[in-house]
Structure formats: C-alpha cells, structure tokens
Design a protein around this motif. Sequence first.
Motif, mmCIF file in Angstrom:
data_model
loop_
_atom_site.group_PDB
_atom_site.id
_atom_site.type_symbol
_atom_site.label_atom_id
_atom_site.label_comp_id
_atom_site.label_asym_id
_atom_site.label_seq_id
_atom_site.Cartn_x
_atom_site.Cartn_y
_atom_site.Cartn_z
ATOM 1 N N THR A 154 -25.411 12.947 4.003
ATOM 2 C CA THR A 154 -24.347 12.537 4.928
ATOM 3 C C THR A 154 -23.176 11.924 4.176
ATOM 4 O O THR A 154 -22.002 12.289 4.393
ATOM 5 C CB THR A 154 -24.903 11.527 5.951
ATOM 6 O OG1 THR A 154 -26.005 12.113 6.651
ATOM 7 C CG2 THR A 154 -23.833 11.121 6.948
ATOM 8 N N THR A 191 -21.163 16.328 8.026
ATOM 9 C CA THR A 191 -21.428 14.887 8.062
ATOM 10 C C THR A 191 -22.040 14.486 9.394
ATOM 11 O O THR A 191 -23.052 13.771 9.453
ATOM 12 C CB THR A 191 -20.128 14.097 7.833
ATOM 13 O OG1 THR A 191 -19.571 14.450 6.561
ATOM 14 C CG2 THR A 191 -20.386 12.601 7.871
ATOM 15 N N SER A 193 -25.655 16.030 9.818
ATOM 16 C CA SER A 193 -26.689 15.343 9.047
ATOM 17 C C SER A 193 -26.950 13.939 9.581
ATOM 18 O O SER A 193 -28.087 13.440 9.534
ATOM 19 C CB SER A 193 -26.299 15.290 7.564
ATOM 20 O OG SER A 193 -25.032 14.683 7.379
ATOM 21 N N ALA A 194 -25.910 13.280 10.112
ATOM 22 C CA ALA A 194 -26.109 11.953 10.701
ATOM 23 C C ALA A 194 -27.010 12.050 11.936
ATOM 24 O O ALA A 194 -27.895 11.202 12.147
ATOM 25 C CB ALA A 194 -24.765 11.335 11.073
#
Length: 401
Positions: A80, A165, A168-169
């Motif tokens: 991330t 980002t 993946s978060a």
Amino acid sequence: MNLRIILILGALSAFGPLAIDFYLPGFPAIALAFGTDEKQVQLTLASYFLGLSIGQLAYGPVADRFGRRVPLLVGVGLFTLASLACAFVPTLEWLIAARFVQALGGCAGMVLSRAIVSDKCDAVQSAKVFSQLMLVMGLAPILAPMLGGLLVNLYGWQSIFLVLTVFSAVCSLAVALGLPESMPAEHPRHPLAGALGQYRRLLADRIFLGHALTGGIAIAGMFAYIAGSPFVFIKLYGVPPEHYGWLFGANAAGFILVAQVNARILGKLGPALLLSRAVWVYLAAALVLLGIAGLHTQALWPLLIPLFICIASLGCIIPNASACAMNGQWARAGSASALLGCLQFSVAAGASALVGVLHDGSAVPMAMVISLCGIFAVSAAVLTRRLQRTRDASVAQTAQV
C-alpha cells in the motif's frame, strides 16, 4: 474453506497480475512524463520481477516461524505504501525503486495464500481452491489493461497507482477482520536461522521439485506468449492495438474455463493424473503452433487455435502442479510456497527474455520457446510421476513389513 476466505485469498492472489498488467497502458505516458523512452520504463517492470523473486524467499521462513497473518499484514501494508509512493515519485529512478519495494510487499499475498490453502486443505481440496483462484489470475489480464488504459486517458498514469493503493488498503482491512490464523498451533515453529536448511531440504525433495518445475515451466510458456504476442499480433499480422485486448481476453477466457472444469472433475481423477494428461495436451498444441509458425502463413487464425489450446491447458496444469507440490508440506508450507513461487517466476522471466533474444521478425521465436517449455514440462511431469510411484511402492512395502 468458506467463500469469505476464498474471496480474500483471491484478492491477495491478484496483487501480482494487477501490479503487472494494470500499468502497462501507462508506459507511453510515464515515458513522456520523465522525458525518456518506453525501453527505460520497462526497467520498472524488471525491478518488480526482481522484487517478486527475492521477496518470496524471505516470506516463507518468516511465515513458518510467526504464522501467516502477521507477515501478510506487513506485506500488504508495504504494498500500500509503495503504491502510494509510485504515484508521487519525482524521477524514473525513484519509480524503479518504488516498484521494487511494491513487489516485496505484493508477493506476501502470493506466497501466503498458497500456504493458507495448504494449511486448510488436502491435495484434492487444494487443487479445487487453486482452480477457483485461477479465475482471478485469468480475469486480471483481461480487465486490468482495459481499466488501466481508461484511467490513463481520463486521469493520468498516477491514477493507476492510486487505485492500487486503495485496493491494497481494502485488502489489508479484509485480512485484519476476516482472515484468521491458519497455521495450526501444534505445528513446530521453525527458527529463522534454519531457513537455508529448509530450502536445502525442499530442493533435495525430488518430487516437490519436479512438481514445482512442471508448473513453473508451464507458466514460463505463458510468459513467453505474453512477451511475444504484442509483436506477433500487432506488428506482424496488423491487428489494431484496440483489438489486441480481445484476442488476449479470449485466451484468458479459455484459461478460466478449463480451470473451473478442472475443479469439478478433481474428485474423480485427482490432481496428479490430471496434471500428467494436461501437460501432453499443452505439448501437442505447442508443437502444432511451432509448425504453423514455421510456415509463415499470411493469415493469423491458424496460429490462434493451437495458441488458445496451450493457454487454456494451463488452467489445469498450474493449480494441479501447485497442489501436488504443496501436498504434505504442512509445517514448512510457507517455505515450500515461497520456493515454488520463486522457481516459477525465475523460469518465467528467463523464458520471456529468451523470446526477445531469439527475435527474428516472425512468430517462430514465441512458438519455439512455448514448445521448449512444453517439452521440459512433460519431461519433468513424467519423471516426477515415476518418482512418486516408486516412493508410494516403498512406503507400502515398509507398511507391510
């Protein structure tokens, strides 16, 4: 294994293909932004592959020592942060470095998803779950380039890494809330100091190594196709770039279909038998492909048929080879998964590079590398099956005594 865990593992397995295929349409824009050419931008892809190979070997022993959850959360978190860094790097050199770190984080999902399946399932069940995860691996190459191209056109290349980002978060949150520790408490926790010893023992296990190489060499054939198909389809046969995705997607659809059929018939035939048959289908189609490529036909469709069969057969080969390799590893499942992934990506990277080295302006180099992969995959599968039969006979004889 319940649907929630399978969905989380599927998302984690998507890190690799997404981070590779998603940003490919952004190459020209990245080159323009940093005042360079696309050849230099390709170094960001090379650094990612390097990070995948190194990172997988690190996660295996850590997972066997501390369990699956903690290394997984660390890896996804690293992915991330690195994805966010990729969106705001000032130079291409920084992007190359950030992509390397991104790979170090992303490979946690690839390694530990296999280890978690091995913790919870036997060989047949593992092959079924791996076949279901192939749905993600098949859909990602279809959807990722299309969505990536759309994002680049609308919001610029940085938007690709911002989406990674956020993705993946969300995965990190899903792991934290919905993925319990899968490593049984009674399994021995191997010290990190013994990591090299674990890898030596795995490499000495000829049956594990044989199954790992069978799957890895087959995957190398797919990477040879990925590396060579843009030139063959677009440059050699004049397929419009906007139509390339449809051909690529058709082959990926065959891959997905065969993987789902494989999951349904595993209970009757077993992963080892299906693997031993599928590699011969792959080899036969590859040799036909090579023969047609050698004729330098004016039409593309004769190449498409055997190529479709080659890629589709991987939907049976990859999950069954992975399940057979991971079968019985138990306490060292993390290390086994790491070595399996490292072998696969190392061989695959070599095959894709070989397509470039042999480039002669025809479809022959791509077809030749795919055929070589077929020959070596069949050889590895046949030898491993013989070794397995010898081991089973020896165990049966010992049990009788």
